[in-house]
Write an enzyme that holds these catalytic residues in place. Structure first.
Site, PDB file in Angstrom:
ATOM      1  N   SER A   1       0.829  -1.200   0.000  1.00  0.00           N
ATOM      2  CA  SER A   1       0.000   0.000   0.000  1.00  0.00           C
ATOM      3  C   SER A   1       0.864   1.250   0.000  1.00  0.00           C
ATOM      4  O   SER A   1       1.977   1.263   0.543  1.00  0.00           O
ATOM      5  CB  SER A   1      -0.893   0.001   1.246  1.00  0.00           C
TER       6      SER A   1
ATOM      7  N   TYR B   1      -2.387  -0.302   9.987  1.00  0.00           N
ATOM      8  CA  TYR B   1      -2.559  -0.863   8.645  1.00  0.00           C
ATOM      9  C   TYR B   1      -1.268  -0.706   7.838  1.00  0.00           C
ATOM     10  O   TYR B   1      -0.775  -1.661   7.224  1.00  0.00           O
ATOM     11  CB  TYR B   1      -3.715  -0.164   7.931  1.00  0.00           C
TER      12      TYR B   1
END
Length: 341
Positions: free
Chosen positions: A143, A168
């Site tokens: 990501s 995350y």
């Protein structure tokens, strides 16, 4: 090739399954169909792939596609330490594309355990299955969040990513480190893909594109964080899929460096778009005005993202290029059709 795709009922997973099936690959889809996002939307994606929900099935039972003879689906969590190895043992898999993960930056502040279970334990299970069952190549979703507090723009994969601002993001950086270790120790290829703000038809309901469109149509206010002073490298879904497809199929112009087993790539549009301009474009496509509520910066957010895709261009002769106004147009068209508006 026989390709295993985890997160197959998800936004990117669904599109990737469809593309690879159209390219005549054999595809096995895996997803636990959890309720983080709308389960009905997940089943609608599977239905579009010819897979219909079944009742009273064992976790290991396949759901065969009625549309694509070379596609079958199994409802399974990647952290299942019995079910996943059994699946790998049963199937002679060439390539794995791991898209399954607990997503969402803000949700990681509320439910951190879910990120450890799926993104760390689950990813370790994937790595172990790959090395124990002679998988040639593991492609996995990282990501743009890993860049965290980096100030050097645009973001380049050679930069340090030691300052994540959400669990995350930390879990995704952990995936990259774990993959590097397994490539080094066990000699199989791993390729991490840092996706930049993916949007488009069949998108995730918790993402800005979906949230804004839904709220504007329903005449509800939208939350605009950091008083609108945010910029994102919005990347259209077909551009993401084209990049992933090239890497899975090893389609490239330049000779691939076969001596290097571990790779990282940004996949982004190479442009940073102001959030307020993004919202204005949605308004124009809907023919409606948004009721914007300005809010402060949220924990875990970053002010700006912007992808440097030099390595992707060099190795795979590819650079995403769908203009944001065209991508938004296609999303709004799909949204109106899907929800029969």
């Amino acid at each position: 090739m026989k390709i295993l795709i985890t997160g197959a009922a998800g936004f990117i997973g669904y599109h990737l399954c469809k593309k690879l099936l159209e390219n005549d690959h054999e595809v096995i889809g895996v997803d636990n169909i959890n309720d983080y996002c709308d389960v009905n939307l997940k089943h609608a994606r599977l239905k579009d792939l010819g897979v219909y929900a079944k009742k009273n099935v064992k976790p290991s039972d396949f759901w065969q596609s009625d549309t694509y003879p070379s596609f079958k689906f199994v409802k399974l969590s990647i952290e299942d330490r019995e079910g996943l190895p059994k699946l790998f043992k049963q199937e002679n898999i060439d390539v794995v594309c791991n898209l399954a993960a607990q997503a969402g930056v803000r949700y990681s502040l509320e439910n951190p355990e879910a990120y450890v279970d799926s993104n760390i334990v689950g990813f370790l299970n994937i790595l172990e299955c790959c090395r124990n069952h002679s998988v040639k190549h593991l492609v996995y979703a990282s990501s743009s969040s890993v860049y965290g507090l980096n100030r050097e723009i645009p973001f380049n994969v050679s930069q340090s990513v030691d300052h994540p601002v959400s669990l995350y993001a930390a879990s995704k950086k952990s995936n990259e480190l774990m993959a590097h270790t397994y490539s080094h120790l066990y000699g199989f290829r791993t390729t991490g893909l840092r996706f930049f703000t993916v949007y488009g038809p069949w998108g995730r309901p918790d993402m800005a594109m979906f949230l804004f469109t839904k709220a504007i149509i329903e005449n509800k206010p939208i939350d605009v964080f950091n008083n609108g002073d945010l910029e994102r490298d919005f990347t259209y879904i077909t551009d993401i899929i084209e990049g992933v497809e090239r890497i899975i199929e090893d389609r490239y112009t330049n000779t691939y460096n076969t001596k290097k087993l571990y790779h990282l790539y940004n996949i982004g549009n190479s442009k940073s778009v102001k959030l307020l301009d993004f919202i204005e474009n949605i308004e124009e496509n809907l023919g409606l005005k948004a009721n914007k509520i300005m809010k402060p910066m949220q924990p875990g957010d970053v002010k700006k993202t912007w992808a440097d895709v030099t390595n992707l261009q060099k190795d795979y002769n590819y650079c995403p290029n769908t203009p944001v106004n065209e991508g938004i147009k296609q999303f709004v068209k799909w949204y109106r059709s899907f929800y029969k508006l």
